[in-house]
Design an enzyme around this catalytic site. Structure first.
Site, PDB file in Angstrom:
ATOM      1  CG  ASP A   9      -0.177   0.056   2.555  1.00  0.00           C
ATOM      2  OD1 ASP A   9      -0.783   0.525   3.545  1.00  0.00           O
ATOM      3  OD2 ASP A   9       1.001  -0.351   2.633  1.00  0.00           O
ATOM      4  CG  HIS A 243       6.411  -0.084  10.553  1.00  0.00           C
ATOM      5  ND1 HIS A 243       6.199  -0.836  11.691  1.00  0.00           N
ATOM      6  CD2 HIS A 243       5.919   1.136  10.844  1.00  0.00           C
ATOM      7  CE1 HIS A 243       5.597  -0.106  12.627  1.00  0.00           C
ATOM      8  NE2 HIS A 243       5.403   1.100  12.139  1.00  0.00           N
TER       9      HIS A 243
HETATM   10  O1  RIB Z   1       1.618  -0.765  10.860  1.00  0.00           O
HETATM   11  C1  RIB Z   1       2.640  -0.458   9.941  1.00  0.00           C
HETATM   12  C2  RIB Z   1       2.201  -0.755   8.544  1.00  0.00           C
HETATM   13  O2  RIB Z   1       1.095   0.086   8.182  1.00  0.00           O
HETATM   14  C3  RIB Z   1       3.279  -0.475   7.487  1.00  0.00           C
HETATM   15  O3  RIB Z   1       3.131  -1.374   6.424  1.00  0.00           O
HETATM   16  C4  RIB Z   1       2.960   0.920   7.012  1.00  0.00           C
HETATM   17  O4  RIB Z   1       3.379   1.131   5.667  1.00  0.00           O
HETATM   18  C5  RIB Z   1       1.457   0.915   7.081  1.00  0.00           C
HETATM   19  O5  RIB Z   1       0.976   0.307   5.882  1.00  0.00           O
HETATM   20 CA    CA Z   2       2.866  -0.625   4.162  1.00  0.00          CA
END
Ligand code: RIB
Ligand code: CA
Length: 321
Positions: A9, A243
């Site tokens: 995303d 992340h």
């Molecule tokens: O919670 C972190 C995730 O949510 C990561 O993938 C960030 O890009 C959002 O999509």
């Molecule tokens: Ca993401």
């Protein structure tokens, strides 16, 4: 060499992870599939095409889901985190490239057929497209060698949720899709907040990329200003979790993580919508929603300095050309 599909995303940390996978010598990116999440499907697909065009990625882009298969937690998009355009509201010319005609689910199914080996999937934006591929072709799961998911949280290192006290954003974007995927036969590794919130980058990390990773480093520095500003408002520090790149790091070197293997279910309604809960295998119960045979690999600890170093050394390759 891992033949991988990057499902995203694409927001700020996704773009960092995509560049990580692109420059990693052990990964051959076969496709980029997009979904809503950090921004609308229109913006995330445009962002994927922009990164592809700016950095010469060969992988074609396939547009995916614009909404969950059932319900999601919250509504709209986290522009306070990723900016209105999903890339920190940096200015750029619209990419000239177009997405392919297949949907993301069609691409996952068809590319897995022609890959000649079991594919790896790096899913960093929620699991709607993966669940759609399973629904489209029940034999799809047999062609997936590994699915590495950035998502979820199980309370290790005191991390339980970031969009609610018990839910992580990616899983909460489509809880039912995640429950379907975690209960499927796809070999799945969950790289949740338990470990991703232990891998934090600071301004020195970003400046090092800007100095050593060429145009990619400059792009990362520009997009991350918005991300750092957000995290400063919530934790008072100039540091952010990496992340999505942790999922790529797991694909490259799983030994950097400590794991357990348990069945995982996802809460699909009520106040805990999107919560991921793993079974414990300690005893049998009269009723046991986790007794479905599937097991996931769950990351509980991480060698954070090693992940950060791996990111820097891989992106340094971007500075060579
Ligand atoms: O919670 C972190 C995730 O949510 C990561 O993938 C960030 O890009 C959002 O999509
Ligand atoms: Ca993401």
């Amino acid at each position: 060499m891992k033949s991988a599909i990057f499902d995203t995303d694409i927001g700020i940390d996704d773009a960092m992870a995509l560049l990580f996978a692109h420059y990693a010598e052990d990964i051959s990116l076969r496709a980029i599939t997009t979904k809503y999440g950090n921004a609308s499907i229109e913006d995330t697909t445009r962002n994927a095409l922009l990164v592809k065009e700016m950095f010469g990625l060969d992988a074609p882009v396939y547009r995916g889901a614009s909404e969950p298969i059932s319900i999601r937690l919250g509504e709209g998009y986290p522009s306070h985190v990723h900016g209105k355009n999903g890339l920190g509201d940096i200015q750029f010319d619209e990419p000239q490239l177009q997405a392919e005609t297949w949907t993301a689910a069609q691409a996952l199914v068809e590319i897995s057929k022609e890959a000649g080996q079991k594919i790896s999937i790096i899913a960093v934006g929620g699991l709607t497209n993966i669940a759609a591929a399973i629904a489209l072709d029940p034999t799809f799961s047999s062609r997936v060698g590994e699915l590495i998911v950035m998502g979820g949280a199980f309370g290790y290192n005191q991390h339980r949720g970031n969009v609610s006290p018990v839910a992580e954003a990616n899983i909460a974007s489509d809880p039912l899709a995640a429950d379907i995927v975690f209960s499927s036969s796809i070999p799945t590794t969950i790289v949740g907040l338990d470990v991703t919130q232990e891998v934090t980058m600071d301004s020195l990390f970003i400046q090092s990329l800007a100095d050593n990773a060429g145009q990619a480093g400059q792009f990362i520095k520009k997009t991350n200003k918005h991300y750092f500003d957000f995290y400063h408002t919530i934790n008072g520090k100039h540091e952010c979790p990496l992340h999505d790149s942790c999922a790529v790091a797991y694909l490259l070197n799983p030994d950097l993580f400590t794991t357990i293997h348990q069945p995982v279910r996802v809460v699909t309604e009520g106040i805990a919508l999107g919560q991921t809960i793993h079974g414990n295998g300690l005893r049998t119960y009269e009723t046991d929603a986790w007794d479905n045979g599937a097991r996931c690999t769950i990351c509980t600890q991480v060698n954070a300095p090693a992940v950060l170093a791996l990111y820097q050394s891989t992106l340094a390759l971007a500075g060579l050309n």
